[in-house]
Design a protein around this motif. Structure first.
Motif, PDB file in Angstrom:
ATOM      1  N   SER A  57     -45.991  35.135  49.567  1.00 62.94           N
ATOM      2  CA  SER A  57     -46.595  36.017  50.569  1.00 62.94           C
ATOM      3  C   SER A  57     -47.134  35.261  51.778  1.00 62.94           C
ATOM      4  N   SER A  81     -42.781  47.821  57.993  1.00 56.53           N
ATOM      5  CA  SER A  81     -41.746  48.669  57.385  1.00 56.53           C
ATOM      6  C   SER A  81     -40.367  48.348  57.939  1.00 56.53           C
ATOM      7  N   GLN A  84     -39.279  45.114  56.381  1.00 55.75           N
ATOM      8  CA  GLN A  84     -38.951  45.302  54.976  1.00 55.75           C
ATOM      9  C   GLN A  84     -37.626  46.054  54.822  1.00 55.75           C
ATOM     10  N   GLU A  85     -37.373  46.998  55.701  1.00 60.93           N
ATOM     11  CA  GLU A  85     -36.109  47.737  55.634  1.00 60.93           C
ATOM     12  C   GLU A  85     -34.933  46.822  55.961  1.00 60.93           C
ATOM     13  N   PRO A  88     -35.257  43.847  52.300  1.00 60.25           N
ATOM     14  CA  PRO A  88     -36.161  44.384  51.277  1.00 60.25           C
ATOM     15  C   PRO A  88     -36.835  43.327  50.414  1.00 60.25           C
ATOM     16  N   THR A  89     -36.160  42.210  50.157  1.00 57.88           N
ATOM     17  CA  THR A  89     -36.763  41.151  49.339  1.00 57.88           C
ATOM     18  C   THR A  89     -37.225  39.984  50.196  1.00 57.88           C
ATOM     19  N   THR A  93     -43.161  42.207  53.457  1.00 56.48           N
ATOM     20  CA  THR A  93     -43.198  43.520  52.821  1.00 56.48           C
ATOM     21  C   THR A  93     -44.625  44.030  52.928  1.00 56.48           C
ATOM     22  N   LYS A  96     -46.867  42.138  50.408  1.00 53.26           N
ATOM     23  CA  LYS A  96     -47.099  40.746  50.801  1.00 53.26           C
ATOM     24  C   LYS A  96     -48.006  40.654  52.024  1.00 53.26           C
TER      25      LYS A  96
END
Length: 373
Positions: A57, A81, A84-85, A88-89, A93, A96
């Protein structure tokens, strides 16, 4: 400017909560209580910093000191967002981001508390000087203004490395230095806390442990640095068997690339991907040196058990060394579970504190022996 003020308010809130604990305490010496509360929060911060690093993180908010220019992840939700989109990993995020910013809030709170310690000591020193009173109270207990001042400069340096950790994208040498500075801060607070306590007399035999205790502290610092290098290079699973490594006592290793300090994460100094043999060298060195540290600290703790005034510290050291060995082996056999990995980091910090206490008390033996009952 508005975001900086909001960030400062979050750090001040953490400090106010700690100050409420101090104010509500029945301890008449509120300064001593503040020192130990600050130490406790710093220890927790180191544990949470390990959690931040182990959950990957550290770049949950890829800028500093805020999160996408905002004071908290709620205000930066659209940016987080979107990141993250897209991945995703990836490093950014929602979870995190909150982990990273919580770590920063508590770090700012520790900074505020240390500023408070420094201000209090200097005010008391000026008041005592004007009144012609000495701030030395008793054997082993003194009121120092220099150590809190050094703590202030140390926490500023630590904050700078915290910023560079993010802006330099988790470069291993920066992250490892950030870890070592955090533990140095903890050790300094431990020494300050010890200086505020009244200690039972230490037998003259404790003087013989001054040099071994200093050597043990040096060995532990080297081992912590090696452990930090393992963690920041993600080399914890480079050897997944024990006592051998890849079925060999001395496996194939690349020390040159493994211990090149100035390079990007996962890269060699030339910019190529770091070979697995380099990660093996990092892990194997930390594992091998651990046995030297464990043996020496265990011997020192055994000696401390025979000295009046050092027995409790020696007993705690033995227990901590045993727990640290178990958690270290568990990270290998259980495939690096997060909770145990965080405990392993906390165990190193606790052993550091115990060795600081042992060093402090061993040096008290000569002073106590000069005081008549």
């Amino acid at each position: 400017m508005k975001n900086l003020l909001q960030l400062g308010a979050m750090g001040l809130l953490v400090a106010v909560l700690a100050l409420c604990v101090v104010w509500a305490s029945k301890d008449a010496n509120k300064y001593r209580k503040l020192v130990w509360v600050t130490l406790f929060i710093t220890f927790d911060l180191i544990m949470f910093g390990a959690f931040t690093r182990l959950t990957d993180s550290g770049l949950g908010c890829p800028d500093w000191p805020g999160c996408y220019g905002h004071s908290n992840p709620l205000l930066a939700h659209a940016h987080i967002s979107a990141a993250q989109e897209a991945m995703p990993t990836g490093p950014v995020t929602v979870a995190k981001a909150w982990i990273e910013m919580t770590h920063r809030y508590f770090a700012m709170g520790v900074g505020v508390l240390i500023i408070g310690l420094m201000v209090i000591t200097w005010r008391k020193w000026f008041s005592a000087r004007n009144a012609g009173v000495s701030l030395k109270s008793s054997v082993g207990s003194q009121f120092s203004r220099w150590l809190p001042t050094a703590l202030f400069f140390m926490v500023c340096l630590q904050g700078a490395f915290g910023a560079w950790t993010v802006t330099m994208k988790l470069q291993p040498i920066i992250v490892t230095t950030h870890l070592l500075l955090g533990l140095t801060l903890l050790a300094m607070l431990g020494w300050l806390g010890a200086s505020q306590n009244h200690h039972e007399p230490v037998a003259p035999a404790g003087r013989r442990l001054i040099l071994p205790a200093g050597i043990a502290l040096l060995l532990l610092v080297i081992q912590i640095a090696l452990g930090g290098w393992v963690s920041t290079n993600y080399a914890a699973l480079a050897c997944n068997d024990f006592p051998l490594c890849h079925g060999a006592l001395i496996p194939q290793m690349d020390f040159e690339n493994g211990f090149t300090l100035w390079r990007h994460l996962g890269k060699t100094a030339d910019g190529d991907f770091i070979p697995f043999s380099a990660l093996t060298a990092i892990h194997w060195t930390h594992r091998t040196f651990a046995f030297i540290v464990i043996a020496f600290v265990a011997w020192l703790a055994h000696k401390a058990l025979r000295v009046e005034g050092l027995r409790t510290t020696g007993r705690l050291l033995l227990i901590a060394i045993g727990v640290q060995l178990v958690t270290g082996l568990a990270t290998i056999y259980l495939n690096w579970p997060l909770a145990i990995a965080v405990m392993h980091n906390g165990g190193a910090a606790f052993i550091l504190l115990m060795l600081v206490m042992l060093n402090y008390k061993a040096r008290l033996s000569s002073r106590f022996s000069a005081v008549k009952p």
